[in-house]
Design a protein around this motif. Sequence first.
Motif, PDB file in Angstrom:
ATOM      1  N   THR A  10      38.333  29.151  39.177  1.00  0.00           N
ATOM      2  CA  THR A  10      39.191  28.812  39.727  1.00  0.00           C
ATOM      3  C   THR A  10      40.777  29.008  38.711  1.00  0.00           C
ATOM      4  N   GLU A  11      40.968  27.876  37.961  1.00  0.00           N
ATOM      5  CA  GLU A  11      41.507  28.344  36.111  1.00  0.00           C
ATOM      6  C   GLU A  11      40.858  30.104  35.734  1.00  0.00           C
ATOM      7  N   ARG A  12      40.277  30.245  35.512  1.00  0.00           N
ATOM      8  CA  ARG A  12      40.539  31.861  35.463  1.00  0.00           C
ATOM      9  C   ARG A  12      41.563  33.027  36.186  1.00  0.00           C
ATOM     10  N   ILE A  13      40.940  32.157  37.415  1.00  0.00           N
ATOM     11  CA  ILE A  13      41.956  33.241  38.663  1.00  0.00           C
ATOM     12  C   ILE A  13      43.595  33.198  38.330  1.00  0.00           C
ATOM     13  N   LYS A  14      44.239  32.047  39.015  1.00  0.00           N
ATOM     14  CA  LYS A  14      45.194  31.774  37.935  1.00  0.00           C
ATOM     15  C   LYS A  14      46.380  31.698  36.778  1.00  0.00           C
ATOM     16  N   THR A  15      45.152  31.992  34.980  1.00  0.00           N
ATOM     17  CA  THR A  15      45.983  33.042  34.027  1.00  0.00           C
ATOM     18  C   THR A  15      45.891  34.311  34.062  1.00  0.00           C
ATOM     19  N   GLY A  16      44.218  34.671  34.800  1.00  0.00           N
ATOM     20  CA  GLY A  16      45.152  35.885  35.429  1.00  0.00           C
ATOM     21  C   GLY A  16      46.546  35.821  36.334  1.00  0.00           C
ATOM     22  N   ALA A  17      46.987  35.189  37.143  1.00  0.00           N
ATOM     23  CA  ALA A  17      48.106  35.724  37.821  1.00  0.00           C
ATOM     24  C   ALA A  17      49.060  34.949  37.537  1.00  0.00           C
ATOM     25  N   LYS A  18      49.078  33.885  36.112  1.00  0.00           N
ATOM     26  CA  LYS A  18      49.891  34.349  35.935  1.00  0.00           C
ATOM     27  C   LYS A  18      50.480  35.494  34.462  1.00  0.00           C
ATOM     28  N   GLN A  19      49.208  36.112  34.107  1.00  0.00           N
ATOM     29  CA  GLN A  19      49.177  37.017  32.779  1.00  0.00           C
ATOM     30  C   GLN A  19      50.208  38.595  33.778  1.00  0.00           C
ATOM     31  N   GLN A  20      49.519  38.057  34.949  1.00  0.00           N
ATOM     32  CA  GLN A  20      50.137  40.061  36.015  1.00  0.00           C
ATOM     33  C   GLN A  20      51.611  39.370  36.229  1.00  0.00           C
ATOM     34  N   TYR A  21      51.710  38.464  36.857  1.00  0.00           N
ATOM     35  CA  TYR A  21      52.929  38.649  37.317  1.00  0.00           C
ATOM     36  C   TYR A  21      54.114  36.823  37.006  1.00  0.00           C
ATOM     37  N   SER A  22      54.563  37.076  36.596  1.00  0.00           N
ATOM     38  CA  SER A  22      55.550  36.069  35.416  1.00  0.00           C
ATOM     39  C   SER A  22      56.286  34.378  36.356  1.00  0.00           C
ATOM     40  N   VAL A  23      56.405  35.162  37.520  1.00  0.00           N
ATOM     41  CA  VAL A  23      57.148  34.345  38.413  1.00  0.00           C
ATOM     42  C   VAL A  23      56.942  34.075  38.938  1.00  0.00           C
ATOM     43  N   ASP A  24      56.700  32.387  39.316  1.00  0.00           N
ATOM     44  CA  ASP A  24      55.772  31.168  39.455  1.00  0.00           C
ATOM     45  C   ASP A  24      55.940  31.253  41.223  1.00  0.00           C
ATOM     46  N   ALA A  25      56.413  32.015  41.850  1.00  0.00           N
ATOM     47  CA  ALA A  25      56.514  31.776  43.713  1.00  0.00           C
ATOM     48  C   ALA A  25      55.498  32.564  43.946  1.00  0.00           C
ATOM     49  N   ILE A  26      55.343  33.839  43.386  1.00  0.00           N
ATOM     50  CA  ILE A  26      54.683  34.586  43.040  1.00  0.00           C
ATOM     51  C   ILE A  26      52.607  34.164  43.069  1.00  0.00           C
ATOM     52  N   VAL A  27      53.310  34.219  41.758  1.00  0.00           N
ATOM     53  CA  VAL A  27      51.943  32.930  41.271  1.00  0.00           C
ATOM     54  C   VAL A  27      51.113  32.525  42.465  1.00  0.00           C
ATOM     55  N   ASN A  28      52.145  31.872  42.188  1.00  0.00           N
ATOM     56  CA  ASN A  28      51.593  30.453  43.432  1.00  0.00           C
ATOM     57  C   ASN A  28      50.743  31.505  44.896  1.00  0.00           C
ATOM     58  N   LYS A  29      52.028  31.430  45.678  1.00  0.00           N
ATOM     59  CA  LYS A  29      51.489  32.718  46.731  1.00  0.00           C
ATOM     60  C   LYS A  29      49.955  33.058  46.332  1.00  0.00           C
ATOM     61  N   TYR A  30      49.603  34.442  45.503  1.00  0.00           N
ATOM     62  CA  TYR A  30      48.665  34.454  44.967  1.00  0.00           C
ATOM     63  C   TYR A  30      47.275  33.289  45.180  1.00  0.00           C
ATOM     64  N   VAL A  31      47.597  32.492  44.538  1.00  0.00           N
ATOM     65  CA  VAL A  31      46.600  31.196  44.622  1.00  0.00           C
ATOM     66  C   VAL A  31      45.902  30.441  45.970  1.00  0.00           C
ATOM     67  N   SER A  32      47.613  30.879  46.898  1.00  0.00           N
ATOM     68  CA  SER A  32      47.589  29.837  48.089  1.00  0.00           C
ATOM     69  C   SER A  32      46.288  30.707  49.030  1.00  0.00           C
ATOM     70  N   CYS A  33      46.492  31.643  48.935  1.00  0.00           N
ATOM     71  CA  CYS A  33      45.765  32.240  49.758  1.00  0.00           C
ATOM     72  C   CYS A  33      44.656  32.805  49.673  1.00  0.00           C
ATOM     73  N   ILE A  34      43.571  31.842  48.385  1.00  0.00           N
ATOM     74  CA  ILE A  34      42.633  31.655  48.312  1.00  0.00           C
ATOM     75  C   ILE A  34      42.241  30.209  48.656  1.00  0.00           C
ATOM     76  N   GLU A  35      41.454  30.742  50.263  1.00  0.00           N
ATOM     77  CA  GLU A  35      40.887  29.476  51.131  1.00  0.00           C
ATOM     78  C   GLU A  35      39.894  28.707  50.521  1.00  0.00           C
ATOM     79  N   GLU A  36      39.075  29.187  49.900  1.00  0.00           N
ATOM     80  CA  GLU A  36      37.721  28.473  48.911  1.00  0.00           C
ATOM     81  C   GLU A  36      37.208  30.178  47.997  1.00  0.00           C
TER      82      GLU A  36
END
Length: 369
Positions: free
Chosen positions: A302-328
């Motif tokens: 999970t942490e790796r995905i969050k880190t990757g999201a932050k590297q790829q998308y610098s906007v918190d709203a976009i990062v949070n949207k992708y991470v929230s789509c991971i149900e489990e």
Amino acid sequence: MKHSFTDTIFEILTKNFGEDAEAIFNNSELLKYINQKTVSAHKGSKARGSFGNLYAIYVLVEDYIKEGFHKKRDYSKYEGAKFSALFKRQRELPFGNKLQNHALNQRMNLEFRKYFPTCDYIPIIRVVVTQRYWINANLIELEVNKKDVNIAESIIEIIDAYAASKRSAFESFIETCERLKDIENEQPEEIKAFILGLLEPNIDARIFEIVSYSILKADYNDQTVYFGFTEETIEPENLKLYKTGRTNANDGGIDFVMKPLGRFFQVTETTDVKKYFLDIDKLEKFPITFVVKSTETVEKLTERIKTGAKQQYSVDAIVNKYVSCIEEIINIDKLKNSLESVERKGNMPDVLNEIIKQSKVEFNYEVEE
């Protein structure tokens, strides 16, 4: 690179070319590439097989031989093989019944170039407009020790031997499953140990998907939810997991679907976060559960995905949207816990039966028996 199947390659070359075998191998990038792709030959059914790119070579070389070009030297005048005929032939070969067109169109050439960046030739030549294909004759018509050598027939023999080896390993896998089925009441621990052995990071991706599905299906089946359109019509319903098609299929990122909750599951062996985001995008950011062939903890993944999201998308709203789509995230440890749950309920035979059933479907086993 030398591995166990390399000996088989040299046996075939020695049979066909005698003392020139080693020189032919050393002078052929295509044989060296095939050697790279056959490393899993003697590693059993749990090792990933490489058929897509090998069969792209196979069908073109087979067409080359069928037209008699291994005996005459005028291949440059050939109009080329039709894509439809090549694609159909690929799917007739062992384990090839669900292959897609990627290898013929570009994937094989790209990977070959990765292995041999200084080679002057690419293996597959094609004209997109006419949908005609050729094997690059420069890679199969060689001059070795001042002799003209054609390795076309040897290539067919080598890939046939590889497919036979993988089929033998799979038949052994099915026989083991069937044997365990016969003794399931007498030796349940052996069945459990066998299934746990299929939950390793190095197993074939298709086997992992089949085993994870079989475990989760049995585990969810005993879990109950209550559904109804009104208070008066609410009734208990067991969770049911369905496979959406063949493993590794181009199905838009859905491997399993759960009723009645409408959950989507995607099985993956990569920890590349871009792949996760691609699957999320394909589903238009619908929540998705990832079943990951990894022994890393869920927290680390999970942490790796969050880190990757932050590297790829610098906007918190976009990062949070992708991470929230991971149900489990379901990793190997979670699958093992689910298997323990299934065992406590006495449903281990259901897992084994499902593995047998899905494996036979996946590998077209019953059709070819």
